[in-house]
Design a protein around this motif. Structure first.
Motif, PDB file in Angstrom:
ATOM      1  N   ASN A 222     -17.300 -56.184  36.075  1.00 40.33           N
ATOM      2  CA  ASN A 222     -17.697 -56.742  34.785  1.00 40.33           C
ATOM      3  C   ASN A 222     -17.286 -55.740  33.702  1.00 40.33           C
ATOM      4  OD1 ASN A 222     -19.162 -57.742  32.522  1.00 40.33           O
ATOM      5  ND2 ASN A 222     -20.563 -58.780  33.928  1.00 40.33           N
ATOM      6  N   LYS A 223     -16.047 -55.847  33.248  1.00 38.90           N
ATOM      7  CA  LYS A 223     -15.435 -54.810  32.413  1.00 38.90           C
ATOM      8  C   LYS A 223     -16.255 -54.470  31.170  1.00 38.90           C
ATOM      9  CE  LYS A 223     -11.817 -54.107  34.956  1.00 38.90           C
ATOM     10  NZ  LYS A 223     -11.718 -52.847  35.729  1.00 38.90           N
ATOM     11  N   GLY A 224     -16.737 -55.490  30.473  1.00 34.49           N
ATOM     12  CA  GLY A 224     -17.480 -55.236  29.248  1.00 34.49           C
ATOM     13  C   GLY A 224     -18.712 -54.388  29.496  1.00 34.49           C
ATOM     14  N   LEU A 225     -19.522 -54.793  30.495  1.00 35.04           N
ATOM     15  CA  LEU A 225     -20.735 -54.038  30.819  1.00 35.04           C
ATOM     16  C   LEU A 225     -20.402 -52.644  31.335  1.00 35.04           C
ATOM     17  CD1 LEU A 225     -23.297 -56.456  32.523  1.00 35.04           C
ATOM     18  CD2 LEU A 225     -23.512 -55.249  30.360  1.00 35.04           C
ATOM     19  N   TRP A 226     -19.323 -52.543  32.100  1.00 31.34           N
ATOM     20  CA  TRP A 226     -18.916 -51.250  32.646  1.00 31.34           C
ATOM     21  C   TRP A 226     -18.577 -50.281  31.515  1.00 31.34           C
ATOM     22  CZ3 TRP A 226     -19.445 -48.095  36.392  1.00 31.34           C
ATOM     23  CH2 TRP A 226     -18.533 -47.068  36.632  1.00 31.34           C
ATOM     24  N   TYR A 227     -17.838 -50.729  30.535  1.00 31.61           N
ATOM     25  CA  TYR A 227     -17.483 -49.860  29.402  1.00 31.61           C
ATOM     26  C   TYR A 227     -18.734 -49.462  28.609  1.00 31.61           C
ATOM     27  CZ  TYR A 227     -12.637 -51.294  30.290  1.00 31.61           C
ATOM     28  OH  TYR A 227     -11.431 -51.517  30.867  1.00 31.61           O
ATOM     29  N   ILE A 228     -19.625 -50.439  28.385  1.00 31.57           N
ATOM     30  CA  ILE A 228     -20.861 -50.152  27.646  1.00 31.57           C
ATOM     31  C   ILE A 228     -21.695 -49.112  28.400  1.00 31.57           C
ATOM     32  CG2 ILE A 228     -23.041 -51.140  26.812  1.00 31.57           C
ATOM     33  CD1 ILE A 228     -21.508 -53.813  26.486  1.00 31.57           C
ATOM     34  N   THR A 229     -21.759 -49.240  29.732  1.00 34.82           N
ATOM     35  CA  THR A 229     -22.542 -48.320  30.559  1.00 34.82           C
ATOM     36  C   THR A 229     -21.970 -46.908  30.524  1.00 34.82           C
ATOM     37  OG1 THR A 229     -23.203 -50.116  32.050  1.00 34.82           O
ATOM     38  CG2 THR A 229     -23.380 -47.868  32.895  1.00 34.82           C
ATOM     39  N   ILE A 230     -20.654 -46.791  30.680  1.00 30.47           N
ATOM     40  CA  ILE A 230     -20.016 -45.468  30.699  1.00 30.47           C
ATOM     41  C   ILE A 230     -20.187 -44.769  29.348  1.00 30.47           C
ATOM     42  CG2 ILE A 230     -17.807 -44.262  30.851  1.00 30.47           C
ATOM     43  CD1 ILE A 230     -18.994 -45.133  33.521  1.00 30.47           C
ATOM     44  N   ILE A 231     -19.986 -45.509  28.267  1.00 28.59           N
ATOM     45  CA  ILE A 231     -20.175 -44.918  26.938  1.00 28.59           C
ATOM     46  C   ILE A 231     -21.640 -44.540  26.735  1.00 28.59           C
ATOM     47  CG2 ILE A 231     -19.985 -45.309  24.444  1.00 28.59           C
ATOM     48  CD1 ILE A 231     -17.678 -47.295  25.125  1.00 28.59           C
ATOM     49  N   GLY A 232     -22.564 -45.377  27.259  1.00 26.86           N
ATOM     50  CA  GLY A 232     -23.986 -45.063  27.182  1.00 26.86           C
ATOM     51  C   GLY A 232     -24.333 -43.793  27.947  1.00 26.86           C
ATOM     52  N   VAL A 397     -18.612 -45.821  17.626  1.00 25.14           N
ATOM     53  CA  VAL A 397     -17.276 -46.230  17.172  1.00 25.14           C
ATOM     54  C   VAL A 397     -16.415 -46.645  18.368  1.00 25.14           C
ATOM     55  CG1 VAL A 397     -15.126 -45.414  16.127  1.00 25.14           C
ATOM     56  CG2 VAL A 397     -17.318 -44.851  15.058  1.00 25.14           C
ATOM     57  N   ILE A 398     -16.455 -45.859  19.459  1.00 22.82           N
ATOM     58  CA  ILE A 398     -15.654 -46.183  20.644  1.00 22.82           C
ATOM     59  C   ILE A 398     -16.088 -47.528  21.223  1.00 22.82           C
ATOM     60  CG2 ILE A 398     -15.150 -45.491  23.019  1.00 22.82           C
ATOM     61  CD1 ILE A 398     -15.327 -42.588  22.102  1.00 22.82           C
TER      62      ILE A 398
END
Length: 432
Positions: A222-232, A397-398
């Protein structure tokens, strides 16, 4: 909500709020004892190393065990799991109380073992609670109830320090610890009255490594959630040093007192309570990523500005004001992300996914703590706040510049609408 749930949909509110009340009572007594143990260690040892070790004990189980508790949560009876963890913590509280009664001082090793057991219990309880909410409430109410759960947790943070300080001053420590037993009795008693629906994965065979990999795989796909999680997770790494240095910022930089340091904790928690209440009352945004971006912005600006304040009484007043807004923004990230995750996966997978997610979000915390002290000693505690603020803004921002993350909730709502429409069409066809 799943179709397999057997209890009356009209009774979900009563069922959920009974569950919420039990979590509040169990949580506040547990936190009172947690604060009491930390204050006892401070008074008995006066050692920063001991306190740091105690803090790390509270984080390590979440990092190490987090990915592996998910498969167990998905397969075991969730009500029994919550009851057992509460009972185990209560048993260790009784053992610690007896040891403190028989000896002139509590054995440090037993105190550390007790802290570790409490942390292990929390490692199981957090993803369990997160995974059962979608089975207890209608899908459209998930954002609201997550906000209400966050508000209850924030209320615990407000009440527990003050109540704990009062009880610590009037009740012997060996008896104060037994407060945890009272909380467990009340929490377990109320939980016994709550209906927690079974999910289809309960009772299946458990393969810890394979199941943990499966949870990670589902999250990564789930790319969107994965990116949000890593940035979090990066945000946690950047923010944790500043979060751990609040007492030092108050007492060293602003030359404040212990009471003022406590005031900051309460003010921040009041802000979090207000933020959770806003989500609980108004939590029906069509695009929940917008409040998350706003939260990154508010936290980044308020924490960053804190580092530029003069180390005076007036500066401390501004510090208090800034932290009201920082606290207000804090619940939006975790609460809204949690609701999106709960809507993105089937309940039978949520334990595994939450275990991996919590571990990823927690693993950076100890790393930040390890470097917090030496870095603050070298460049000044106020500079840590500036770095945390700038880093938080960069994370926001990212996230905004990453299309899969920025548009995730809009796409999720579209998928959910299509799913509901398809289910409605199927229902009509069946009636025909």
């Amino acid at each position: 909500m799943t179709d397999s749930q057997s209890f009356n949909l009209n009774k979900w509110r009563k069922n959920f709020y009974l569950f919420l009340a039990g979590q509040f009572l169990s949580g506040i007594t547990s936190m009172v004892v947690q604060y009491a143990i930390i204050w006892y260690l401070t008074r008995a040892t006066g050692s920063a190393t001991i306190l740091s070790f105690a803090t790390l004990l509270g984080m390590i189980p979440m990092v190490v065990l987090g990915p592996f508790v998910g498969p167990l949560i998905d397969r075991w009876n969730k009500k029994v799991l919550l009851i057992v963890t509460d009972v185990v913590v209560a048993i260790f509280a009784i053992v610690l109380s007896i040891a403190g009664t028989l000896a002139s001082e509590f054995p440090l090793w037993l105190v550390f073992v007790s802290l570790f057991v409490r942390s292990v219990a929390q490692t199981f309880q957090m993803p369990t609670i997160q995974s059962i909410l979608p089975t207890m409430v209608p899908e459209k109410e998930l954002t609201k109830v997550n906000g209400q759960l966050g508000a209850v947790q924030s209320a615990n943070f407000i009440i527990a320090p003050a109540l704990g300080a009062f009880l610590f001053s009037v009740i012997p420590m060996n008896f104060l610890i037994l407060t945890d037993v009272l909380g467990a009795i009340l929490g377990v008693g109320m939980l016994a009255l709550v209906t927690i629906p079974h999910v289809v994965s309960e009772g299946e065979s458990i393969h810890l490594l394979a199941d943990s990999k499966f949870g990670l795989k589902k999250l990564v796909e789930n790319k969107g959630l994965w990116y949000i999680t890593i940035i979090g997770a990066v945000f946690t790494l950047i923010f944790m040093p500043a979060a751990s240095l609040y007492p030092l910022m108050t007492m060293d930089y602003f030359n404040g007192t212990v009471g003022q340091a406590g005031l900051i904790e309460v003010v921040y928690s009041v802000g979090m309570l207000a933020g959770g209440a806003i989500i609980g009352i108004f939590g029906k945004w069509s695009d929940r990523m917008k409040p998350i971006f706003a939260a990154y912005t508010v936290i980044g600006i308020t924490i960053g500005l804190s580092g530029f304040l003069p180390g005076t009484n007036r500066g401390f007043v501004y510090f208090v004001i800034l932290n009201i807004f920082a606290g207000l923004a804090t619940p939006f990230f975790n609460t809204l992300l949690m609701a999106m995750i709960q809507q993105s996966f089937e309940p039978k997978y949520l334990g595994r996914i939450m275990g991996v997610l919590n571990s990823l979000m927690s693993i950076t915390g100890p790393v930040g703590l390890i470097f917090a002290g030496p870095l603050a000693d070298k460049i000044g505690v106020e500079k840590i706040f500036i770095l945390a603020g700038v880093g938080t803004l960069i994370c926001g921002v990212i996230t905004f510049l990453t299309p899969a993350a920025r548009n995730y909730d809009k796409e999720l709502n579209q998928k959910l609408a299509e799913k509901r429409a398809a289910k409605s069409d199927t229902s009509v066809d069946n009636q025909d």
